[in-house]
Scaffold this motif. Structure first.
Motif, PDB file in Angstrom:
ATOM      1  N   ALA A  12       9.616  -2.780  11.039  1.00  0.00           N
ATOM      2  CA  ALA A  12      10.776  -0.939  11.472  1.00  0.00           C
ATOM      3  C   ALA A  12      12.031  -2.397  11.888  1.00  0.00           C
ATOM      4  O   ALA A  12      13.364  -1.408  11.350  1.00  0.00           O
ATOM      5  N   VAL A  13      12.107  -3.141  12.266  1.00  0.00           N
ATOM      6  CA  VAL A  13      13.623  -3.476  12.912  1.00  0.00           C
ATOM      7  C   VAL A  13      14.323  -4.546  11.608  1.00  0.00           C
ATOM      8  O   VAL A  13      15.425  -4.282  11.634  1.00  0.00           O
ATOM      9  N   THR A  64      10.672  -2.467   0.218  1.00  0.00           N
ATOM     10  CA  THR A  64       9.083  -2.388  -0.423  1.00  0.00           C
ATOM     11  C   THR A  64       8.598  -2.823   0.610  1.00  0.00           C
ATOM     12  O   THR A  64       7.550  -2.878   0.295  1.00  0.00           O
ATOM     13  N   PHE A  65       8.847  -3.042   2.282  1.00  0.00           N
ATOM     14  CA  PHE A  65       7.797  -3.457   2.901  1.00  0.00           C
ATOM     15  C   PHE A  65       7.073  -2.396   3.533  1.00  0.00           C
ATOM     16  O   PHE A  65       7.853  -1.037   3.276  1.00  0.00           O
ATOM     17  N   ALA A  66       5.181  -2.881   3.511  1.00  0.00           N
ATOM     18  CA  ALA A  66       4.559  -1.860   4.191  1.00  0.00           C
ATOM     19  C   ALA A  66       4.934  -1.722   5.400  1.00  0.00           C
ATOM     20  O   ALA A  66       5.169  -2.497   6.693  1.00  0.00           O
ATOM     21  N   ASP A  67       5.065  -0.549   5.892  1.00  0.00           N
ATOM     22  CA  ASP A  67       5.501   0.001   7.247  1.00  0.00           C
ATOM     23  C   ASP A  67       3.800  -0.133   8.334  1.00  0.00           C
ATOM     24  O   ASP A  67       4.408  -0.650   9.139  1.00  0.00           O
ATOM     25  N   ARG A  68       2.902   0.038   7.592  1.00  0.00           N
ATOM     26  CA  ARG A  68       1.700  -0.689   8.301  1.00  0.00           C
ATOM     27  C   ARG A  68       0.654  -0.808   7.556  1.00  0.00           C
ATOM     28  O   ARG A  68       0.113   0.014   6.521  1.00  0.00           O
ATOM     29  N   TRP A  77      -5.832   0.667   5.226  1.00  0.00           N
ATOM     30  CA  TRP A  77      -4.358   2.156   4.468  1.00  0.00           C
ATOM     31  C   TRP A  77      -3.384   1.569   4.703  1.00  0.00           C
ATOM     32  O   TRP A  77      -3.169   1.006   6.366  1.00  0.00           O
ATOM     33  N   VAL A  78      -2.910   1.256   3.753  1.00  0.00           N
ATOM     34  CA  VAL A  78      -1.817   1.768   3.675  1.00  0.00           C
ATOM     35  C   VAL A  78      -0.774   2.652   4.172  1.00  0.00           C
ATOM     36  O   VAL A  78      -1.035   3.874   3.213  1.00  0.00           O
ATOM     37  N   ARG A  79       0.370   2.346   4.697  1.00  0.00           N
ATOM     38  CA  ARG A  79       1.091   3.668   4.550  1.00  0.00           C
ATOM     39  C   ARG A  79       2.690   2.984   3.967  1.00  0.00           C
ATOM     40  O   ARG A  79       3.419   1.870   5.241  1.00  0.00           O
ATOM     41  N   ARG A  80       3.476   3.369   3.536  1.00  0.00           N
ATOM     42  CA  ARG A  80       5.576   3.111   3.381  1.00  0.00           C
ATOM     43  C   ARG A  80       5.754   4.399   3.437  1.00  0.00           C
ATOM     44  O   ARG A  80       5.411   4.826   2.039  1.00  0.00           O
ATOM     45  N   ILE A 120       1.377  -4.125  -2.455  1.00  0.00           N
ATOM     46  CA  ILE A 120       1.977  -3.876  -1.847  1.00  0.00           C
ATOM     47  C   ILE A 120       2.283  -5.407  -0.730  1.00  0.00           C
ATOM     48  O   ILE A 120       1.527  -6.353  -0.777  1.00  0.00           O
ATOM     49  N   VAL A 121       3.244  -5.301  -0.091  1.00  0.00           N
ATOM     50  CA  VAL A 121       4.063  -6.476   0.795  1.00  0.00           C
ATOM     51  C   VAL A 121       4.246  -5.807   2.064  1.00  0.00           C
ATOM     52  O   VAL A 121       4.772  -4.623   2.106  1.00  0.00           O
ATOM     53  N   PHE A 122       3.844  -6.630   2.829  1.00  0.00           N
ATOM     54  CA  PHE A 122       4.200  -6.894   4.175  1.00  0.00           C
ATOM     55  C   PHE A 122       4.357  -8.369   4.714  1.00  0.00           C
ATOM     56  O   PHE A 122       3.910  -8.505   4.800  1.00  0.00           O
TER      57      PHE A 122
END
Length: 149
Positions: A12-13, A64-68, A77-80, A120-122
């Motif tokens: 988020a930052v 493009t990054f997953a938030d969680r 469990w992925v959230r974007r 999925i990128v995080f």
């Protein structure tokens, strides 16, 4: 089983910083241009355009990054944004860890595209020294899901 969050809260930052810099780089030159009566050199526009291009690229990259990414043991469990998706370990083809990239990131390459695409990128939790423990653990678990026994 307790849920382990794999993604760093710094995602988020990164997004907020990129958007803030982009907005500032659009507003400040506009105020300068319309607030002064002096002639503005052409080099100013070239530098400003290059800055805007870099910031837009960074904002697209950060989006493009997953938030969680929550680890539930046998699945993630992925959230974007507003999209959430369950990813089973056997749905992951392979795990790629960007050790030499800044910011460090983990890419999950899926066997089939889902609501979040085929990758999925995080940003993993911070591990400043050595290989990323999150990526190594995911690689081990994906390998064992692919080759049971």
């Amino acid at each position: 089983m307790p849920v382990d969050q794999l993604a760093s809260p710094m995602t988020a930052v990164h997004r907020g910083l990129g958007l803030s810099l982009l907005v500032a780089s659009l507003i400040v030159p506009a105020l300068f241009l319309f607030g002064t009566r002096a002639a503005v050199p052409g080099e100013f526009f070239a530098v400003w355009f290059a800055l805007i291009a870099v910031l837009v690229g960074y904002c697209v990259f950060a989006s493009t990054f997953a938030d969680r990414v929550d680890d539930h043991g046998d699945h993630l469990w992925v959230r974007r944004g507003k999209v959430e998706h369950r990813v089973d370990m056997d749905d992951i083809a392979y795990v790629e860890a960007g050790h030499n990239t800044k910011p460090r990131r983990v890419t999950l390459h899926l066997k089939a595209a889902g609501p979040l695409g085929d990758r999925i990128v995080f940003l993993p939790r911070l591990n400043p020294v050595g290989p990323n423990a999150t990526a190594l653990d995911l690689e081990r678990r994906v390998g064992s899901a692919r080759n049971p026994g």
